[in-house]
Structures are given as C-alpha cells and as structure tokens.
Design a protein around this motif. Sequence first.
Motif, PDB file in Angstrom:
ATOM      1  N   UNK A 107     -19.476 -17.404  23.866  1.00 62.00           N
ATOM      2  CA  UNK A 107     -19.307 -16.668  25.118  1.00 62.00           C
ATOM      3  C   UNK A 107     -20.393 -15.609  25.292  1.00 62.00           C
ATOM      4  N   UNK A 108     -21.561 -15.879  24.735  1.00 60.40           N
ATOM      5  CA  UNK A 108     -22.675 -14.941  24.876  1.00 60.40           C
ATOM      6  C   UNK A 108     -23.038 -14.712  26.340  1.00 60.40           C
ATOM      7  N   UNK A 109     -22.906 -15.757  27.158  1.00 55.28           N
ATOM      8  CA  UNK A 109     -23.241 -15.614  28.581  1.00 55.28           C
ATOM      9  C   UNK A 109     -22.309 -14.620  29.262  1.00 55.28           C
ATOM     10  N   UNK A 110     -21.007 -14.682  28.937  1.00 59.44           N
ATOM     11  CA  UNK A 110     -20.065 -13.721  29.513  1.00 59.44           C
ATOM     12  C   UNK A 110     -20.389 -12.294  29.075  1.00 59.44           C
TER      13      UNK A 110
ATOM     14  N   UNK B 131     -19.975 -21.737  34.443  1.00 59.53           N
ATOM     15  CA  UNK B 131     -20.022 -23.168  34.141  1.00 59.53           C
ATOM     16  C   UNK B 131     -20.735 -23.388  32.811  1.00 59.53           C
ATOM     17  N   UNK B 132     -20.161 -24.256  31.958  1.00 64.50           N
ATOM     18  CA  UNK B 132     -20.714 -24.473  30.627  1.00 64.50           C
ATOM     19  C   UNK B 132     -21.971 -25.330  30.638  1.00 64.50           C
ATOM     20  N   UNK B 133     -22.117 -26.208  31.610  1.00 65.75           N
ATOM     21  CA  UNK B 133     -23.278 -27.091  31.643  1.00 65.75           C
ATOM     22  C   UNK B 133     -24.526 -26.371  32.149  1.00 65.75           C
ATOM     23  N   UNK B 134     -24.418 -25.695  33.273  1.00 67.06           N
ATOM     24  CA  UNK B 134     -25.586 -25.060  33.898  1.00 67.06           C
ATOM     25  C   UNK B 134     -25.758 -23.601  33.507  1.00 67.06           C
TER      26      UNK B 134
ATOM     27  N   UNK C 222     -12.725 -19.809  25.602  1.00 65.25           N
ATOM     28  CA  UNK C 222     -12.270 -18.415  25.587  1.00 65.25           C
ATOM     29  C   UNK C 222     -12.273 -17.895  24.169  1.00 65.25           C
ATOM     30  N   UNK C 223     -11.964 -16.603  24.024  1.00 68.53           N
ATOM     31  CA  UNK C 223     -11.898 -16.017  22.694  1.00 68.53           C
ATOM     32  C   UNK C 223     -10.545 -16.332  22.064  1.00 68.53           C
ATOM     33  N   UNK C 224     -10.243 -15.665  20.953  1.00 71.68           N
ATOM     34  CA  UNK C 224      -8.998 -15.956  20.247  1.00 71.68           C
ATOM     35  C   UNK C 224      -7.753 -15.624  21.037  1.00 71.68           C
TER      36      UNK C 224
ATOM     37  N   UNK D 104     -15.533 -24.547  31.738  1.00 73.82           N
ATOM     38  CA  UNK D 104     -16.006 -23.208  32.068  1.00 73.82           C
ATOM     39  C   UNK D 104     -15.726 -22.235  30.930  1.00 73.82           C
ATOM     40  N   UNK D 105     -16.504 -21.181  30.904  1.00 71.97           N
ATOM     41  CA  UNK D 105     -16.250 -20.060  30.011  1.00 71.97           C
ATOM     42  C   UNK D 105     -15.654 -18.933  30.847  1.00 71.97           C
ATOM     43  N   UNK D 106     -14.531 -18.402  30.379  1.00 70.73           N
ATOM     44  CA  UNK D 106     -13.871 -17.329  31.127  1.00 70.73           C
ATOM     45  C   UNK D 106     -13.561 -16.177  30.180  1.00 70.73           C
ATOM     46  N   UNK D 107     -13.851 -14.976  30.669  1.00 72.91           N
ATOM     47  CA  UNK D 107     -13.534 -13.786  29.875  1.00 72.91           C
ATOM     48  C   UNK D 107     -13.306 -12.616  30.820  1.00 72.91           C
ATOM     49  N   UNK D 108     -12.444 -11.709  30.420  1.00 70.71           N
ATOM     50  CA  UNK D 108     -12.156 -10.527  31.217  1.00 70.71           C
ATOM     51  C   UNK D 108     -12.826  -9.297  30.628  1.00 70.71           C
ATOM     52  N   UNK D 109     -13.014  -8.290  31.462  1.00 71.73           N
ATOM     53  CA  UNK D 109     -13.566  -7.016  31.016  1.00 71.73           C
ATOM     54  C   UNK D 109     -12.953  -5.913  31.857  1.00 71.73           C
TER      55      UNK D 109
END
Length: 440
Positions: free
Chosen positions: A367-370, A117-120, A196-198, A95-100
């Motif tokens: 993480x363009x989708x996030x 989800x990274x696949x779909x 995730x990012x750095x 998965x891709x996870x990011x906070x805002x």
Amino acid sequence: MSHEVSRHKVWNASFDVNMRLVQGMLSLGLGYSALEKFRMNMNLNIMSSRTFNFYKKKILDGHLFAANQMLFNIRKDVQEAYGSRNDNDIVDIGVSYDGSWLTRGHTSNIGIGCVIDLLTGFVIDFAVTSKRCEECQQTKLALGEDTAEFHFWYEGHRDFCSITHVGSSGPMEVKAAIKLWERSESIGFRYTSLLSDGDSRAFLELNERKIYGNQVEIKKEECNNHVSKRLGTALRKTVNDWRVKDVTLGGKKHGSLKEETIKKLTRYYADAIRKNKGDIEAMKMAIYATLFHRISTYKKPQHKKCLSGEDSWCFYQSALARGKKPGAHKDWVKTPINEKHLCKILPIYQRLASTDLLSRCVRGLTQNSNEALHSMIWNKCSKENSASRIRVLIAVSNAISEYNVGTLKPLETFQGINCLPTSSASKHLANFTDYRGTYF
C-alpha cells in the motif's frame, strides 16, 4: 463612464490578488491564522476571515471541478487498461483502499478514504467524512442550540451540513468504504479485490452488506509491508511474554532475539514474499529458510530449505554447489538465533507462512501508493492544526489531481475558478511533467 470602467478594473484586480493570496496560503498548508501573521509582519491591511472563507469556497469549487474532470478521464483510461472499450461496461477490478485521519490531539473530526486501481496505480475515487460542521457550531453559539430560531435555521441547512458521520473516529474508514463501494458501479467499476492492511473491518463490513449482491464476493489481498510487520510484533510480544516467566530470549548474548535481529528477520520475511510472487510453496520455503539458516551451526547445519546453486545467498549451499567446503557459521551467519529458542518462535512462523495467509500475498503487493498519496494530502493540510472539511476537501482534490496527472493540473484549477495564472507561473509549471507515469 470612465469612472465606472476604472472601478470595474480595480475590483477585478482586488479579486485576483485576494484569490491568489488565499490559494497561495492553502497550497502551503496554511490557513487564515497564518495570513494574519503575514499581515502583521508586512504591516498590511488584508481581508477578514469572512472574506477568506468566501474565497476558500470558490477555490474549493475550482479544485472539485478540475478533480472531477480529471477523474472522468482517468476512469476511461483505467477501463481501457482492462480491455473495455464501451463506456457502459462495468469492469471488475482490484483496488487498494486505506483510510487516513486529520488528527488533533487524540480525536479526529475528519477522515478520508481513497481507492487506487492496482493495475494502473491511478486514484479513481475518494470520500471525505466529517464529525463536525463549522456553520452549525457558529450558529449554535449565536442562536442557542435549543432555540426555535436554531431549529428553523437547521431545517434549511440540513442538506448542506458537513456532518456525515456520528460516533467515534475509527469507523470513519468503514463508512467511507461503504460509500465508495456503493457508488462504484455508477462510475463503471466493481471493486472485487481489496488490498488492505491487517485491519479488515472495512472488508468484513463490505462482504456482510453484500454490496454487489449474493453472487459477487469481494476478495481480500494483504499488503506485504503490513504482513511482515506482524512477524516483528509477534516476536517482540513473545520476548516480553517469556520475560514475565523469567525466561530471557532477548538481551545481548550470542543467538538472542535482540531488536536488531528481529528487524532483520522482519525484512527477510518481506523479501521472501516479494521475491517469490505467484508461487505460494516457494514463499513458504523461503520464509522457513530465513529461520533455519539462522539457527544452523557447524555441528548441526540446517540449510535444506535455503536456495541451492552457485549463486545462492546461502554461503553453505553456494559452497556445496561449487564443490568447496563451507566456511564457518560464526563468520557467515550474521544474525544467529539460539536453537533453544526455536520451539518458542516456530509457531509464529507456522502461522505467518500458512497457505491461507500467503494466498492473499501471492502478488506481493503493498500500500505504498496509498501512503504516498496521504503524505501529499497532509502536506497541503497539516495534521498539526485543526481544519474545516472545506480545507481538507481542497487538499484532497488538489493532491489527487497532482498524484494522477502531475503539477500542470493547477493551470486547469485556476481557470476553473476564474483566476488565470501569470505567464511566469505558466512557464514554471511547464517545466514539470504533465503525466505521472504509464502502466504499460
């Protein structure tokens, strides 16, 4: 009897209009203050703030109902994409996870975290954390924070309080991640790979807590965009550090590390990773080629790491493959770097082309989708103004529904809050796609 029926119809009409008015304001990212301005300009008598908040809560219920129904179906689709046909299966996914954060000034009282989800590419869960509760603030002012009446009221309010985080705003992202990972198995998933990012605070905390037990380790993947930014940051820092020592790396001289050159080097680094997905050694070769190609001169060409063949991006290798004499470096190398600078910047490339780092970039993911999802959320709830947790929840649930299944989802939302769309609205929404895309 007719009088009673008439009263009932008028009440329904008023309810419908008020609901639509509040929904319209919220969909534009506006709140009660904007509604007041609208009222003054139109010379209308419109609902009080208390009535506005009443409808806002009903709208939240509708959005959450629609979002939960949508997420239930999306999760089934994601499980099937991984080959699972049993609803009781727990699927390991990346998965891709990011906070805002909802930012106001230098502080943020509300933060969000979303799992994609990274696949779909579907959003499968989200969490909203808050440091502030409007009801608590208002009651403190009315009763006094230290009074017995307030403490008695708070005992009944405690389970419904909006405050889910105490402390600084930064750790909100970590707290949301813990909440999402802890409940992931209850919705049929284990998030065993994290893009995730750095900033790896969430990743470190999740592994330290052993969310899935000692036998399951969560692996970290790096966002290609964030990794490439590290190169630009490191080069700028090096230029500044040497300037303090009276050594000029930047400036306008030929071969200097000026801003334009640094931006191009950053882009070339990102391309080297993206174009060589799945092959760490090829990534390394391409990354070093972006550096040595630019320190090459006619007297000392250094193109051994450049791509060979007639179709090579390197003018030197392309000419050799065609049996021709390479052109002049001054004409073909558009971003030259003085070879004297090599000893100062090579350590940066060695660090950013290490096997350890590139193994986390092997899929060339971003993480363009996030970032796209966050943009949708804050378009529905502006960061420029303060907002309650309810309003942010409405924006998040609405944005996720649109992100996953398109703009027809508001139809179900309206039905969920007993505010059916008009025929004209239905025709308008029918022109949009019902599905945001497919992963096949």
